[in-house]
Design a protein around this motif. Structure first.
Motif, PDB file in Angstrom:
ATOM      1  N   MET A  35       0.855  -1.184   0.000  1.00  9.89           N
ATOM      2  CA  MET A  35       0.000   0.000   0.000  1.00  9.89           C
ATOM      3  C   MET A  35       0.890   1.233   0.000  1.00  9.89           C
ATOM      4  O   MET A  35       1.753   1.366   0.857  1.00  9.89           O
ATOM      5  N   ASP A  36       0.683   2.110  -0.942  1.00 15.96           N
ATOM      6  CA  ASP A  36       1.543   3.277  -1.104  1.00 15.96           C
ATOM      7  C   ASP A  36       1.112   4.400  -0.178  1.00 15.96           C
ATOM      8  O   ASP A  36       0.624   5.442  -0.608  1.00 15.96           O
ATOM      9  N   LYS A  37       1.291   4.158   1.128  1.00 17.03           N
ATOM     10  CA  LYS A  37       0.873   5.163   2.105  1.00 17.03           C
ATOM     11  C   LYS A  37       1.632   4.928   3.408  1.00 17.03           C
ATOM     12  O   LYS A  37       1.990   3.797   3.722  1.00 17.03           O
ATOM     13  N   SER A  38       1.887   6.007   4.157  1.00 18.46           N
ATOM     14  CA  SER A  38       2.528   5.885   5.467  1.00 18.46           C
ATOM     15  C   SER A  38       1.599   6.469   6.523  1.00 18.46           C
ATOM     16  O   SER A  38       0.870   7.420   6.271  1.00 18.46           O
ATOM     17  N   PHE A  39       1.651   5.873   7.718  1.00 19.20           N
ATOM     18  CA  PHE A  39       0.797   6.347   8.803  1.00 19.20           C
ATOM     19  C   PHE A  39       1.623   6.853   9.987  1.00 19.20           C
ATOM     20  O   PHE A  39       1.109   7.010  11.089  1.00 19.20           O
ATOM     21  N   ILE A  40       2.908   7.109   9.748  1.00 22.10           N
ATOM     22  CA  ILE A  40       3.798   7.549  10.819  1.00 22.10           C
ATOM     23  C   ILE A  40       3.391   8.930  11.337  1.00 22.10           C
ATOM     24  O   ILE A  40       3.117   9.844  10.566  1.00 22.10           O
ATOM     25  N   LEU A  41       3.382   9.059  12.670  1.00 25.83           N
ATOM     26  CA  LEU A  41       3.051  10.340  13.286  1.00 25.83           C
ATOM     27  C   LEU A  41       4.217  11.324  13.092  1.00 25.83           C
ATOM     28  O   LEU A  41       5.382  10.915  13.078  1.00 25.83           O
ATOM     29  N   PRO A  42       3.924  12.630  12.946  1.00 22.27           N
ATOM     30  CA  PRO A  42       4.992  13.627  12.744  1.00 22.27           C
ATOM     31  C   PRO A  42       6.062  13.588  13.833  1.00 22.27           C
ATOM     32  O   PRO A  42       7.228  13.841  13.570  1.00 22.27           O
ATOM     33  N   ASP A  43       5.658  13.254  15.082  1.00 21.09           N
ATOM     34  CA  ASP A  43       6.604  13.209  16.203  1.00 21.09           C
ATOM     35  C   ASP A  43       7.686  12.147  16.005  1.00 21.09           C
ATOM     36  O   ASP A  43       8.740  12.212  16.619  1.00 21.09           O
ATOM     37  N   PHE A  44       7.403  11.134  15.192  1.00 23.24           N
ATOM     38  CA  PHE A  44       8.303   9.991  15.083  1.00 23.24           C
ATOM     39  C   PHE A  44       8.877   9.793  13.690  1.00 23.24           C
ATOM     40  O   PHE A  44       9.468   8.751  13.414  1.00 23.24           O
ATOM     41  N   ASP A  45       8.712  10.773  12.788  1.00 28.62           N
ATOM     42  CA  ASP A  45       9.105  10.536  11.392  1.00 28.62           C
ATOM     43  C   ASP A  45      10.606  10.394  11.197  1.00 28.62           C
ATOM     44  O   ASP A  45      11.053   9.936  10.149  1.00 28.62           O
ATOM     45  N   VAL A  60      -6.241  -9.303   4.381  1.00 27.55           N
ATOM     46  CA  VAL A  60      -5.436  -9.134   5.602  1.00 27.55           C
ATOM     47  C   VAL A  60      -4.360  -8.089   5.337  1.00 27.55           C
ATOM     48  O   VAL A  60      -3.763  -8.063   4.260  1.00 27.55           O
ATOM     49  N   ILE A  61      -4.127  -7.231   6.320  1.00 27.48           N
ATOM     50  CA  ILE A  61      -3.097  -6.191   6.191  1.00 27.48           C
ATOM     51  C   ILE A  61      -1.954  -6.487   7.163  1.00 27.48           C
ATOM     52  O   ILE A  61      -2.185  -6.724   8.352  1.00 27.48           O
ATOM     53  N   PHE A  62      -0.738  -6.496   6.631  1.00 26.36           N
ATOM     54  CA  PHE A  62       0.452  -6.642   7.469  1.00 26.36           C
ATOM     55  C   PHE A  62       1.074  -5.258   7.615  1.00 26.36           C
ATOM     56  O   PHE A  62       1.539  -4.680   6.637  1.00 26.36           O
ATOM     57  N   TYR A  63       1.048  -4.751   8.852  1.00 23.52           N
ATOM     58  CA  TYR A  63       1.602  -3.419   9.111  1.00 23.52           C
ATOM     59  C   TYR A  63       2.976  -3.598   9.756  1.00 23.52           C
ATOM     60  O   TYR A  63       3.092  -4.100  10.876  1.00 23.52           O
ATOM     61  N   ILE A  64       4.030  -3.211   9.028  1.00 21.27           N
ATOM     62  CA  ILE A  64       5.407  -3.404   9.502  1.00 21.27           C
ATOM     63  C   ILE A  64       5.990  -2.050   9.893  1.00 21.27           C
ATOM     64  O   ILE A  64       6.145  -1.163   9.052  1.00 21.27           O
ATOM     65  N   LEU A  65       6.311  -1.916  11.166  1.00 20.09           N
ATOM     66  CA  LEU A  65       6.903  -0.678  11.669  1.00 20.09           C
ATOM     67  C   LEU A  65       8.407  -0.875  11.790  1.00 20.09           C
ATOM     68  O   LEU A  65       8.870  -1.794  12.481  1.00 20.09           O
ATOM     69  N   LEU A  66       9.182  -0.053  11.108  1.00 23.25           N
ATOM     70  CA  LEU A  66      10.644  -0.140  11.155  1.00 23.25           C
ATOM     71  C   LEU A  66      11.151   0.823  12.219  1.00 23.25           C
ATOM     72  O   LEU A  66      11.115   2.042  12.042  1.00 23.25           O
ATOM     73  N   GLU A  67      11.587   0.264  13.340  1.00 22.59           N
ATOM     74  CA  GLU A  67      12.039   1.084  14.463  1.00 22.59           C
ATOM     75  C   GLU A  67      13.497   1.456  14.244  1.00 22.59           C
ATOM     76  O   GLU A  67      14.390   0.614  14.314  1.00 22.59           O
ATOM     77  N   LEU A  68      13.768   2.726  13.949  1.00 24.11           N
ATOM     78  CA  LEU A  68      15.107   3.165  13.554  1.00 24.11           C
ATOM     79  C   LEU A  68      15.903   3.780  14.703  1.00 24.11           C
ATOM     80  O   LEU A  68      17.016   4.226  14.512  1.00 24.11           O
ATOM     81  N   GLN A  69      15.326   3.826  15.908  1.00 23.69           N
ATOM     82  CA  GLN A  69      16.063   4.392  17.032  1.00 23.69           C
ATOM     83  C   GLN A  69      16.733   3.269  17.817  1.00 23.69           C
ATOM     84  O   GLN A  69      16.264   2.137  17.826  1.00 23.69           O
ATOM     85  N   SER A  70      17.865   3.581  18.472  1.00 23.87           N
ATOM     86  CA  SER A  70      18.642   2.545  19.155  1.00 23.87           C
ATOM     87  C   SER A  70      18.065   2.181  20.527  1.00 23.87           C
ATOM     88  O   SER A  70      18.355   1.119  21.056  1.00 23.87           O
ATOM     89  N   THR A  71      17.247   3.062  21.102  1.00 25.70           N
ATOM     90  CA  THR A  71      16.646   2.778  22.407  1.00 25.70           C
ATOM     91  C   THR A  71      15.207   2.299  22.224  1.00 25.70           C
ATOM     92  O   THR A  71      14.524   2.715  21.297  1.00 25.70           O
ATOM     93  N   VAL A  72      14.787   1.425  23.131  1.00 27.26           N
ATOM     94  CA  VAL A  72      13.429   0.892  23.023  1.00 27.26           C
ATOM     95  C   VAL A  72      12.415   1.911  23.536  1.00 27.26           C
ATOM     96  O   VAL A  72      12.702   2.677  24.454  1.00 27.26           O
TER      97      VAL A  72
END
Length: 271
Positions: free
Chosen positions: A1-11, A28-40
């Motif tokens: 799906m050619d769309k992003s749902f990332i919040l501005p605070d976390f872009d 079925v939708i698979f939503y994959i979040l790529l966490e790019l920060q080193s801290t959890v």
């Protein structure tokens, strides 16, 4: 799906990829979040919920009202997946309800879901090379590594990458651009992105990329040496200034001899 749902605070800290599939004639939708920060982030389950709700809201908005009001209408299931490449172990709750205070009292009445975690750095290089496919290549490149290590891994991946279909190779290049340029200034980002984008063959891409990375490595070494020299010179000037202060020399004289600012000298007098 050619769309992003990332919040501005976390872009700057995350990105997302959304796949919509038909499985047993059900969407079925698979939503994959790529966490790019080193801290959890311990609010991850809450953020996932926001993104999932946004996806459903977007679907409802785009569908005709006559369809959404049907008795048999169902929203697609969303499978949340977090792809994490930080150095620290992932210690965030895997269940949404566990971030709610008092969930134990009303277990069956509170909202809950469990997301899938793919912790990239917990895979060994041997495991990822053993996969011999796009996923293994992507995860291996995404692991934290310095420039020299990255060059070695690209060399090891040549045979794997040659087996990829043109579509898979294009996907790999897209991912590689994202990983390679992470944390670089805009000018360097453009240069490395162009090297990857313009390469049509695996050997050509890796050869050109190795050269570009080597130049970047050498540039960083030179900058590091220059900073080291500057730091050494500053420390020498400060040491001379301390001795002149102990001898009772005036601030103006010390400025003229060392080239330090008045503020730097006054700090030494206080200390």
């Amino acid at each position: 799906m050619d769309k992003s749902f990332i919040l501005p605070d976390f872009d700057e800290k995350e990105a997302d990829i959304i796949y919509k599939l038909k499985i047993e004639n059900k969407e079925v939708i698979f939503y994959i979040l790529l966490e790019l920060q080193s801290t959890v982030d311990f609010q991850m389950p809450y953020r996932l919920l926001l993104y999932m709700v946004e996806i459903w809201r977007s679907i409802l908005k785009d569908l005709p009202k006559t369809e959404t009001e049907r008795k048999d209408f169902r929203l697609p299931a969303i499978i949340p997946i977090v792809l994490y490449n930080g150095e620290n172990n992932w210690t965030v709750s895997m269940n949404f309800r566990k971030i709610l205070n008092g969930y134990e009292i009303f277990k069956q009445h509170v909202l809950d879901f469990e997301y899938i975690l793919i912790d990239v750095n917990r895979y060994s290089e041997e495991e990822l090379m053993g996969l011999s496919n796009l996923i293994g290549a992507v995860f291996l490149i995404d692991q934290k590594a310095d420039i020299e290590k990255l060059k070695q891994r690209l060399q090891k991946l040549i045979d794997v990458l040659k087996k990829l279909s043109p579509e898979e190779f294009l996907l790999f290049k897209t991912w590689l651009k994202r990983v390679i340029v992470r944390g670089l200034p805009e000018k360097e980002k453009r240069g490395l992105s162009e090297v990857i984008e313009e390469s049509e063959e695996v050997d050509e891409m890796i050869y050109n990329l190795e050269r570009a990375l080597q130049e970047e490595f050498q540039k960083r070494e030179i900058i590091g040496m220059e900073k080291g020299m500057e730091k050494g010179m500053l420390e020498a000037k400060l040491e001379i200034a301390r001795k002149l202060i102990n001898k009772g020399r005036k601030v103006d004289e010390i400025i003229e001899i060392t080239g330090l600012s008045e503020e730097e000298i006054l700090k030494l007098q206080v200390n």
